[in-house]
Design an enzyme around this catalytic site. Structure first.
Site, PDB file in Angstrom:
ATOM      1  N   ASP A 199      39.816 -40.978 -26.434  1.00  0.00           N
ATOM      2  CA  ASP A 199      39.620 -42.169 -27.255  1.00  0.00           C
ATOM      3  C   ASP A 199      40.486 -42.040 -28.512  1.00  0.00           C
ATOM      4  OD1 ASP A 199      37.800 -44.691 -27.587  1.00  0.00           O
ATOM      5  OD2 ASP A 199      37.490 -43.598 -29.456  1.00  0.00           O
TER       6      ASP A 199
ATOM      7  N   TYR B 252      40.044 -47.755 -37.157  1.00  0.00           N
ATOM      8  CA  TYR B 252      40.606 -49.019 -36.679  1.00  0.00           C
ATOM      9  C   TYR B 252      41.299 -49.766 -37.826  1.00  0.00           C
ATOM     10  CZ  TYR B 252      37.681 -48.269 -32.557  1.00  0.00           C
ATOM     11  OH  TYR B 252      37.103 -47.736 -31.430  1.00  0.00           O
TER      12      TYR B 252
ATOM     13  N   HIS C 163      34.751 -44.876 -19.457  1.00  0.00           N
ATOM     14  CA  HIS C 163      35.459 -44.427 -20.658  1.00  0.00           C
ATOM     15  C   HIS C 163      35.106 -43.004 -21.071  1.00  0.00           C
ATOM     16  CE1 HIS C 163      37.555 -44.840 -24.458  1.00  0.00           C
ATOM     17  NE2 HIS C 163      36.465 -44.462 -25.094  1.00  0.00           N
TER      18      HIS C 163
END
Length: 288
Positions: free
Chosen positions: A103, A210, A268
Site C-alpha cells: 500500500d 494522501y 488488497h
C-alpha cells in the site's frame, strides 16, 4: 516454527524518531506498512523472514503508532518518507537492504528505489501501484471509480470525522468486511490498529500521506522518474477493491528486472490474507 524474539528500538529518521520492531540476524529486510496500519501489518512475515536467515526491520511509518508524528502536512511528503527509509538502511550497518512495501509502504518503496538505487538490494511490492502508471490509469473510468476514496481523503477535516465516527466503525468494517479471506484480521489486530489511530493527531497524520503527495505537481514530477534497476518482485491480490489489476500493465517499463506473482483469491491485504504463499514467494525471491 519456533517463536522469534521481537526487539523494539528507536531509530533516528529524517528529523524524527521511528519506532522499529526488529527480529533475526543476517542481511536486512525492511518492511514498510500502508494505510491505516502499523508494524503489525507484517506480524505474519516477521517470524518467517527471521527463520530464513534475515534481520527484519519493521518501522511504524512516521505519524503512525509509536513513531514521531509531525503536525505539518508537508512533513509527510515523499521526500521525507524516503529519507526515513534511507536512515533505516544506514542504521542496519549494511551497505544495502531488501525493501518490501505494501500500500503506501509500497509507493514509498517504489520511490525509494528510484531515488536511492545504491541502497536497494532487491525490491518487493505488495498491492501498491507505481505512481507513474497510477497517474495514467486513474484518468480512465475503470480505475477512477475505484479511487473515489482518495479524492475524499484530500478534503480537510471531513475524512477524520467520517473515519472516526461511532468508534471508528468505518475502519473496523474495512478490516472485517473488505478482505476476501474473512478473518484476515483478528479482533485483537483491529483493536490494536484502532488504539493507535485514536491517539491525538494520528488519523490526520495517516491522511496526510494522501494530502501531501497526491497533487498535480507531484504527479507531473513522478512522470519523469527513471527506470528502477533493482530486481523487483510484485505480489498482487487480484481481488483488490481499490486497485485494479490493470495497474500491472506496463510495469516492465518502470522496473525492467520484474517478476509478477498474482494471487487470485486475495484482495488488497494480501500479506494478511495469504501469508503462507506471500512468505514462500518472497523468501524464495530474496534468498536466490
Amino acid at each position: 516454527m519456533e517463536e522469534i524474539e521481537l526487539r523494539h528500538e528507536r531509530v533516528t529518521g529524517d528529523g524524527i524518531d521511528l519506532h522499529v520492531v526488529m527480529a533475526g540476524e543476517g542481511p536486512p529486510v525492511i518492511l514498510l506498512h500502508g494505510f491505516p496500519e502499523n508494524w503489525r501489518s507484517w506480524q505474519r512475515q516477521i517470524p518467517a523472514l527471521a527463520a530464513a536467515g534475515f534481520s527484519v526491520w519493521v518501522p511504524d511509518m512516521r505519524g503512525y503508532n509509536l513513531s514521531g508524528r509531525p503536525s505539518e502536512q508537508n512533513a509527510y511528503q515523499l521526500d521525507h518518507l524516503v529519507a526515513d527509509v534511507a536512515a533505516l538502511v544506514r542504521a542496519t550497518g549494511y551497505p544495502r537492504a531488501h525493501i518490501v512495501g505494501h500500500d503506501w509502504g509500497g509507493i514509498i518503496a517504489w520511490t525509494f528505489a528510484d531515488k536511492h538505487p545504491e541502497l536497494v538490494d532487491r525490491l518487493v511490492i505488495l498491492n501498491a501501484p507505481h505512481l507513474k502508471i497510477y497517474a495514467q490509469e486513474v484518468r480512465h473510468p475503470r480505475q477512477m471509480f475505484k479511487s473515489w476514496y482518495m479524492l475524499f481523503f484530500l478534503l480537510p477535516r471531513l475524512p477524520e470525522l467520517a473515519l472516526s465516527a461511532n468508534d471508528f466503525k468505518a475502519v473496523r468494517d474495512m478490516f472485517k468486511l473488505r478482505p476476501t479471506q474473512k478473518g484476515a484480521f483478528s479482533d485483537k489486530d483491529i483493536e490494536a490498529y484502532i488504539e493507535a489511530l485514536s491517539q491525538p493527531g494520528a488519523l490526520t497524520a495517516a491522511l496526510n500521506y494522501y494530502r501531501a503527495n497526491l497533487t498535480i505537481a507531484n504527479m507531473r514530477k513522478i512522470a519523469f522518474s527513471t527506470p528502477i534497476n533493482a530486481e523487483t518482485l510484485v505480489i498482487w491480490g487480484e481481488l483488490d477493491p481499490a486497485l485494479g489489476i490493470q495497474l500491472l500493465e506496463g510495469l516492465e517499463r518502470v522496473a525492467p528486472r520484474l517478476r509478477v506473482h498474482r494471487i487470485r483469491d486475495s484482495s488488497h491485504w494480501i500479506q494478511n490474507e495469504s501469508p503462507d504463499e506471500v512468505n514462500r514467494i518472497m523468501i524464495d525471491f530474496l534468498s536466490n
